[in-house]
Design an enzyme around this catalytic site. Structure first.
Site, mmCIF file in Angstrom:
data_model
loop_
_atom_site.group_PDB
_atom_site.id
_atom_site.type_symbol
_atom_site.label_atom_id
_atom_site.label_comp_id
_atom_site.label_asym_id
_atom_site.label_seq_id
_atom_site.Cartn_x
_atom_site.Cartn_y
_atom_site.Cartn_z
ATOM 1 N N ASP A 131 0.837 -1.195 0.000
ATOM 2 C CA ASP A 131 0.000 0.000 0.000
ATOM 3 C C ASP A 131 0.874 1.248 0.000
ATOM 4 O O ASP A 131 1.894 1.292 0.694
ATOM 5 C CB ASP A 131 -0.911 0.023 1.231
ATOM 6 C CG ASP A 131 -2.224 -0.697 0.992
ATOM 7 O OD1 ASP A 131 -2.481 -1.114 -0.153
ATOM 8 O OD2 ASP A 131 -2.989 -0.848 1.957
ATOM 9 N N ARG A 179 -1.938 -1.063 -8.480
ATOM 10 C CA ARG A 179 -3.256 -0.513 -8.175
ATOM 11 C C ARG A 179 -3.195 0.990 -8.440
ATOM 12 O O ARG A 179 -2.332 1.691 -7.912
ATOM 13 C CB ARG A 179 -3.624 -0.764 -6.712
ATOM 14 C CG ARG A 179 -4.979 -0.142 -6.320
ATOM 15 C CD ARG A 179 -5.173 -0.124 -4.814
ATOM 16 N NE ARG A 179 -5.177 -1.461 -4.279
ATOM 17 C CZ ARG A 179 -4.738 -1.781 -3.062
ATOM 18 N NH1 ARG A 179 -4.215 -0.849 -2.275
ATOM 19 N NH2 ARG A 179 -4.770 -3.030 -2.635
#
Length: 302
Positions: A131, A179
């Site tokens: 992330d 992502r």
């Protein structure tokens, strides 16, 4: 809403409130967007998603890590979650914040921890997403990713479209599973776009670039305008459906998630769980201030 956004982002960084939140449990409406506080409750949510043709990326929540001991505990919890994914046979992978496993304590120690995690995940054939956090951690995260990529292919990260450097970073990672997001942190005008229109335009540009690159593309947005434009683009350019997916957060636009999966698009829901849900929830309120009423109603009804 700018003041409100800044207010909730500031709250997300308050360690004292995070400690108090553990005592409150999920009484502030967070239960709507956090899939429980333990592996058992989270797994039930993932199985329900899988039953609707939806995969999951699991985030074992944890922030404010300041010691090696705390980072080691977080690493062990992540390894247990990986094992649970394997044992239960669910369609899921994991998303991990490097600060949770010691990035702010000792970058070399953090690297050792993430190497152990990615290695274990590779043995289970599970993907690990790093992330992306705020701008101060960006380059460190990319540096660690590049070390990992020399040995593993089951790891990727996040590109935030509001950053000026996003296109260059994307180009450097064109073979990597990424992502793509608009960006959730409040960053300086010196490093990031500030206007929604400009961010949206850059976001769509990055999506199109990576869809035509070798790396797998995860398009993480609740913006139906963006989603419709992506659907039109992949049809026009004959982009194979197996080369990308849509992603949304657990508890948001649930019917749209199911509808996209029914339409034949690969879909993954970001599933956060654990005791340390407070900072995550504050950032969700910062992004979507309309949820404040939900939180207040949940509080006064208890």
């Amino acid at each position: 809403m700018g003041v409100t956004r800044s207010f909730f982002i500031a709250l997300s960084k308050n360690q004292a409130l995070n400690s108090g939140a553990k005592r409150w449990g999920l009484k502030l409406g967070a239960g709507k967007v956090v899939a429980g506080t333990d592996i058992k409750s989270m797994m039930q949510s993932v199985k329900e998603l899988n039953a609707n043709g939806i995969s999951a990326t699991i985030d074992n929540l944890g922030e404010f890590v300041q010691t090696k001991e705390e980072a080691t505990q977080a690493k062990e919890a992540i390894l247990k979650t990986l094992e649970a994914i394997q044992v239960h046979g669910v369609n899921a992978h994991m998303s991990i914040k490097l600060t949770q496993i010691g990035l702010d304590v000792d970058p070399d120690f953090c690297l050792e921890n993430i190497q152990e995690i990615v290695s274990a995940a590779a043995n289970y054939d599970i993907f690990i997403n790093l992330d992306m956090e705020d701008y101060d951690h960006l380059q460190q995260t990319l540096d660690i990713l590049n070390v990992l990529l020399k040995e593993y292919d089951n790891v990727g990260t996040v590109i935030q479209a509001y950053l000026y450097r996003a296109e260059k970073d994307l180009e450097n990672l064109k073979n990597v599973r990424l992502r793509l997001v608009k960006g959730a942190y409040k960053e300086s005008p010196e490093v990031s776009l500030q206007e929604k229109k400009e961010i949206d335009e850059n976001y769509l540009k990055l999506i199109k670039l990576h869809l035509q690159a070798p790396g797998y593309t995860s398009i993480a947005t609740h913006d139906h305008h963006i989603i419709e434009q992506v659907k039109a683009f992949v049809k026009e350019e004959n982009i194979p459906l197996h080369s990308f997916e849509f992603q949304m957060l657990y508890g948001f636009r649930t019917e749209m998630q199911k509808d996209l999966a029914k339409e034949g698009f690969a879909f993954t829901t970001y599933v956060p769980f654990g005791q340390d849900w407070y900072a995550y929830y504050m950032r969700r309120l910062a992004e979507r201030p309309q949820n404040i009423n939900l939180a207040l109603k949940s509080l006064v009804s208890k």
